[in-house]
Design a protein around this motif. Structure first.
Motif, PDB file in Angstrom:
ATOM      1  N   LEU A   1     -87.595 -43.871 -55.282  1.00  0.00           N
ATOM      2  CA  LEU A   1     -86.434 -43.136 -54.793  1.00  0.00           C
ATOM      3  C   LEU A   1     -85.910 -43.748 -53.493  1.00  0.00           C
ATOM      4  O   LEU A   1     -84.696 -43.899 -53.315  1.00  0.00           O
ATOM      5  CB  LEU A   1     -86.778 -41.662 -54.590  1.00  0.00           C
ATOM      6  N   ALA A   2     -86.807 -44.107 -52.584  1.00  0.00           N
ATOM      7  CA  ALA A   2     -86.378 -44.719 -51.313  1.00  0.00           C
ATOM      8  C   ALA A   2     -85.689 -46.060 -51.557  1.00  0.00           C
ATOM      9  O   ALA A   2     -84.658 -46.365 -50.935  1.00  0.00           O
ATOM     10  CB  ALA A   2     -87.579 -44.893 -50.391  1.00  0.00           C
ATOM     11  N   ILE A   3     -86.250 -46.861 -52.456  1.00  0.00           N
ATOM     12  CA  ILE A   3     -85.618 -48.149 -52.779  1.00  0.00           C
ATOM     13  C   ILE A   3     -84.261 -47.912 -53.425  1.00  0.00           C
ATOM     14  O   ILE A   3     -83.271 -48.583 -53.088  1.00  0.00           O
ATOM     15  CB  ILE A   3     -86.543 -48.987 -53.684  1.00  0.00           C
ATOM     16  N   SER A   4     -84.178 -46.944 -54.334  1.00  0.00           N
ATOM     17  CA  SER A   4     -82.915 -46.628 -55.000  1.00  0.00           C
ATOM     18  C   SER A   4     -81.877 -46.161 -53.987  1.00  0.00           C
ATOM     19  O   SER A   4     -80.705 -46.536 -54.079  1.00  0.00           O
ATOM     20  CB  SER A   4     -83.124 -45.545 -56.056  1.00  0.00           C
ATOM     21  N   TYR A   5     -82.287 -45.357 -53.032  1.00  0.00           N
ATOM     22  CA  TYR A   5     -81.369 -44.876 -52.007  1.00  0.00           C
ATOM     23  C   TYR A   5     -80.852 -46.030 -51.155  1.00  0.00           C
ATOM     24  O   TYR A   5     -79.678 -46.076 -50.794  1.00  0.00           O
ATOM     25  CB  TYR A   5     -82.049 -43.825 -51.132  1.00  0.00           C
ATOM     26  N   SER A   6     -81.735 -46.977 -50.842  1.00  0.00           N
ATOM     27  CA  SER A   6     -81.301 -48.104 -50.008  1.00  0.00           C
ATOM     28  C   SER A   6     -80.386 -49.061 -50.764  1.00  0.00           C
ATOM     29  O   SER A   6     -79.537 -49.714 -50.156  1.00  0.00           O
ATOM     30  CB  SER A   6     -82.515 -48.852 -49.458  1.00  0.00           C
ATOM     31  N   ILE A   7     -80.539 -49.150 -52.075  1.00  0.00           N
ATOM     32  CA  ILE A   7     -79.686 -50.038 -52.881  1.00  0.00           C
ATOM     33  C   ILE A   7     -78.325 -49.394 -53.135  1.00  0.00           C
ATOM     34  O   ILE A   7     -77.306 -50.087 -53.183  1.00  0.00           O
ATOM     35  CB  ILE A   7     -80.369 -50.351 -54.234  1.00  0.00           C
ATOM     36  N   ALA A   8     -78.280 -48.074 -53.291  1.00  0.00           N
ATOM     37  CA  ALA A   8     -77.042 -47.374 -53.650  1.00  0.00           C
ATOM     38  C   ALA A   8     -76.019 -47.494 -52.534  1.00  0.00           C
ATOM     39  O   ALA A   8     -76.355 -47.591 -51.357  1.00  0.00           O
ATOM     40  CB  ALA A   8     -77.345 -45.907 -53.939  1.00  0.00           C
ATOM     41  N   ASP A   9     -74.755 -47.494 -52.955  1.00  0.00           N
ATOM     42  CA  ASP A   9     -73.691 -47.533 -51.949  1.00  0.00           C
ATOM     43  C   ASP A   9     -72.940 -46.208 -51.955  1.00  0.00           C
ATOM     44  O   ASP A   9     -73.134 -45.372 -52.822  1.00  0.00           O
ATOM     45  CB  ASP A   9     -72.723 -48.693 -52.207  1.00  0.00           C
ATOM     46  N   SER A  10     -72.105 -46.034 -50.963  1.00  0.00           N
ATOM     47  CA  SER A  10     -71.301 -44.813 -50.892  1.00  0.00           C
ATOM     48  C   SER A  10     -69.823 -45.184 -50.841  1.00  0.00           C
ATOM     49  O   SER A  10     -69.036 -44.573 -50.139  1.00  0.00           O
ATOM     50  CB  SER A  10     -71.695 -43.978 -49.676  1.00  0.00           C
ATOM     51  N   ASN A  11     -69.458 -46.210 -51.625  1.00  0.00           N
ATOM     52  CA  ASN A  11     -68.064 -46.631 -51.685  1.00  0.00           C
ATOM     53  C   ASN A  11     -67.202 -45.538 -52.315  1.00  0.00           C
ATOM     54  O   ASN A  11     -67.697 -44.644 -52.994  1.00  0.00           O
ATOM     55  CB  ASN A  11     -67.928 -47.920 -52.502  1.00  0.00           C
ATOM     56  N   ALA A  12     -65.901 -45.659 -52.122  1.00  0.00           N
ATOM     57  CA  ALA A  12     -64.973 -44.695 -52.701  1.00  0.00           C
ATOM     58  C   ALA A  12     -65.008 -44.778 -54.225  1.00  0.00           C
ATOM     59  O   ALA A  12     -65.224 -45.846 -54.802  1.00  0.00           O
ATOM     60  CB  ALA A  12     -63.560 -44.956 -52.196  1.00  0.00           C
ATOM     61  N   VAL A  13     -64.795 -43.643 -54.881  1.00  0.00           N
ATOM     62  CA  VAL A  13     -64.735 -43.581 -56.333  1.00  0.00           C
ATOM     63  C   VAL A  13     -63.268 -43.637 -56.730  1.00  0.00           C
ATOM     64  O   VAL A  13     -62.484 -42.786 -56.333  1.00  0.00           O
ATOM     65  CB  VAL A  13     -65.397 -42.286 -56.861  1.00  0.00           C
ATOM     66  N   LEU A  14     -62.935 -44.654 -57.531  1.00  0.00           N
ATOM     67  CA  LEU A  14     -61.539 -44.892 -57.900  1.00  0.00           C
ATOM     68  C   LEU A  14     -61.293 -44.540 -59.352  1.00  0.00           C
ATOM     69  O   LEU A  14     -62.190 -44.649 -60.193  1.00  0.00           O
ATOM     70  CB  LEU A  14     -61.188 -46.361 -57.669  1.00  0.00           C
ATOM     71  N   ASP A  15     -60.045 -44.137 -59.639  1.00  0.00           N
ATOM     72  CA  ASP A  15     -59.680 -43.906 -61.028  1.00  0.00           C
ATOM     73  C   ASP A  15     -59.139 -45.204 -61.619  1.00  0.00           C
ATOM     74  O   ASP A  15     -59.216 -46.266 -61.000  1.00  0.00           O
ATOM     75  CB  ASP A  15     -58.682 -42.754 -61.151  1.00  0.00           C
ATOM     76  N   THR A  16     -58.576 -45.139 -62.822  1.00  0.00           N
ATOM     77  CA  THR A  16     -58.122 -46.363 -63.501  1.00  0.00           C
ATOM     78  C   THR A  16     -56.924 -47.008 -62.814  1.00  0.00           C
ATOM     79  O   THR A  16     -56.685 -48.200 -62.985  1.00  0.00           O
ATOM     80  CB  THR A  16     -57.755 -46.055 -64.966  1.00  0.00           C
ATOM     81  N   GLN A  17     -56.175 -46.232 -62.028  1.00  0.00           N
ATOM     82  CA  GLN A  17     -55.044 -46.804 -61.287  1.00  0.00           C
ATOM     83  C   GLN A  17     -55.442 -47.314 -59.905  1.00  0.00           C
ATOM     84  O   GLN A  17     -54.608 -47.809 -59.163  1.00  0.00           O
ATOM     85  CB  GLN A  17     -53.923 -45.759 -61.119  1.00  0.00           C
ATOM     86  N   GLY A  18     -56.694 -47.196 -59.556  1.00  0.00           N
ATOM     87  CA  GLY A  18     -57.161 -47.667 -58.258  1.00  0.00           C
ATOM     88  C   GLY A  18     -57.017 -46.644 -57.151  1.00  0.00           C
ATOM     89  O   GLY A  18     -57.196 -46.973 -55.975  1.00  0.00           O
ATOM     90  N   LEU A  19     -56.690 -45.398 -57.486  1.00  0.00           N
ATOM     91  CA  LEU A  19     -56.558 -44.345 -56.484  1.00  0.00           C
ATOM     92  C   LEU A  19     -57.897 -43.643 -56.300  1.00  0.00           C
ATOM     93  O   LEU A  19     -58.671 -43.488 -57.240  1.00  0.00           O
ATOM     94  CB  LEU A  19     -55.500 -43.331 -56.925  1.00  0.00           C
ATOM     95  N   VAL A  20     -58.155 -43.208 -55.071  1.00  0.00           N
ATOM     96  CA  VAL A  20     -59.412 -42.517 -54.767  1.00  0.00           C
ATOM     97  C   VAL A  20     -59.385 -41.134 -55.410  1.00  0.00           C
ATOM     98  O   VAL A  20     -58.439 -40.373 -55.226  1.00  0.00           O
ATOM     99  CB  VAL A  20     -59.616 -42.393 -53.241  1.00  0.00           C
ATOM    100  N   LEU A  21     -60.422 -40.832 -56.173  1.00  0.00           N
ATOM    101  CA  LEU A  21     -60.525 -39.524 -56.810  1.00  0.00           C
ATOM    102  C   LEU A  21     -60.805 -38.451 -55.768  1.00  0.00           C
ATOM    103  O   LEU A  21     -61.388 -38.722 -54.711  1.00  0.00           O
ATOM    104  CB  LEU A  21     -61.648 -39.522 -57.847  1.00  0.00           C
ATOM    105  N   GLU A  22     -60.400 -37.216 -56.090  1.00  0.00           N
ATOM    106  CA  GLU A  22     -60.635 -36.100 -55.180  1.00  0.00           C
ATOM    107  C   GLU A  22     -62.137 -35.900 -54.981  1.00  0.00           C
ATOM    108  O   GLU A  22     -62.901 -35.803 -55.938  1.00  0.00           O
ATOM    109  CB  GLU A  22     -60.022 -34.828 -55.764  1.00  0.00           C
ATOM    110  N   GLY A  23     -62.585 -35.881 -53.738  1.00  0.00           N
ATOM    111  CA  GLY A  23     -63.999 -35.728 -53.422  1.00  0.00           C
ATOM    112  C   GLY A  23     -64.774 -37.032 -53.498  1.00  0.00           C
ATOM    113  O   GLY A  23     -65.973 -37.047 -53.275  1.00  0.00           O
ATOM    114  N   GLY A  24     -64.112 -38.130 -53.822  1.00  0.00           N
ATOM    115  CA  GLY A  24     -64.795 -39.408 -53.971  1.00  0.00           C
ATOM    116  C   GLY A  24     -64.527 -40.361 -52.822  1.00  0.00           C
ATOM    117  O   GLY A  24     -64.508 -41.582 -52.996  1.00  0.00           O
ATOM    118  N   ASP A  25     -64.292 -39.814 -51.637  1.00  0.00           N
ATOM    119  CA  ASP A  25     -64.008 -40.651 -50.474  1.00  0.00           C
ATOM    120  C   ASP A  25     -65.213 -41.500 -50.101  1.00  0.00           C
ATOM    121  O   ASP A  25     -66.365 -41.135 -50.353  1.00  0.00           O
ATOM    122  CB  ASP A  25     -63.613 -39.774 -49.274  1.00  0.00           C
TER     123      ASP A  25
END
Length: 156
Positions: free
Chosen positions: A94-118
């Motif tokens: 879990l610690a390794i997985s947490y360190s590998i994971a990113d917190s980038n924005a979540v985008l839809d198919t048009q490249g816009l940031v989804l609500e709550g995905g900042d």
């Protein structure tokens, strides 16, 4: 004799759960599809009971699994060391997985940031952690499967 009674009660409980689930499922099919999609009141009266019933079964299964695991450890304290090692290894993964994971924005198919995905949100970080954690556990399970398969082929 005691196990026989337990099996009988368990069979009755499973039959009851299956009957309730079947009744709830049949209620969905008795409704008109168009009315079910458009009318929120009908949807709530038909679909919500299935959701609550399923969630209740899930919570009950998790609670029973935890209680029985703890009961097993209490009855057999020599298994406590094995359980601690297993939980420690899961914590490391879990610690390794947490360190590998990113917190980038979540985008839809048009490249816009989804609500709550900042970008930078804890939710994004933990979702990424869950994905990496699942992939790591899947890889370990696959390796054990291949190992067991090869071991079985060598023995026969």
């Amino acid at each position: 004799m005691k196990d026989n009674n337990l099996a009988k009660y368990l069979s009755i409980f499973v039959a009851f759960v299956a009957l309730v689930g079947a009744i709830l499922f049949i209620r969905v099919f008795m409704e008109d599809v168009d009315a079910l999609e458009s009318d929120a009141a009908i949807q709530a009266s038909v679909v919500n009971p299935i959701v609550f019933f399923s969630a209740g079964l899930l919570y009950a299964a998790v609670a029973i699994a935890i209680v029985l695991s703890l009961w097993s450890v209490i009855k057999n304290p020599q298994n406590l060391k094995k359980m601690g090692i297993g939980l420690g290894l899961l914590a490391v993964v879990l610690a390794i997985s947490y360190s590998i994971a990113d917190s980038n924005a979540v985008l839809d198919t048009q490249g816009l940031v989804l609500e709550g995905g900042d970008a930078g949100t804890a939710t994004n970080q933990w979702v990424g952690t869950g994905i990496w954690f699942s992939m790591a556990l899947g890889l370990v399970a696959s390796l054990f499967f291949v190992y067991d398969l090869v071991k079985g082929l060598i023995k026969s």
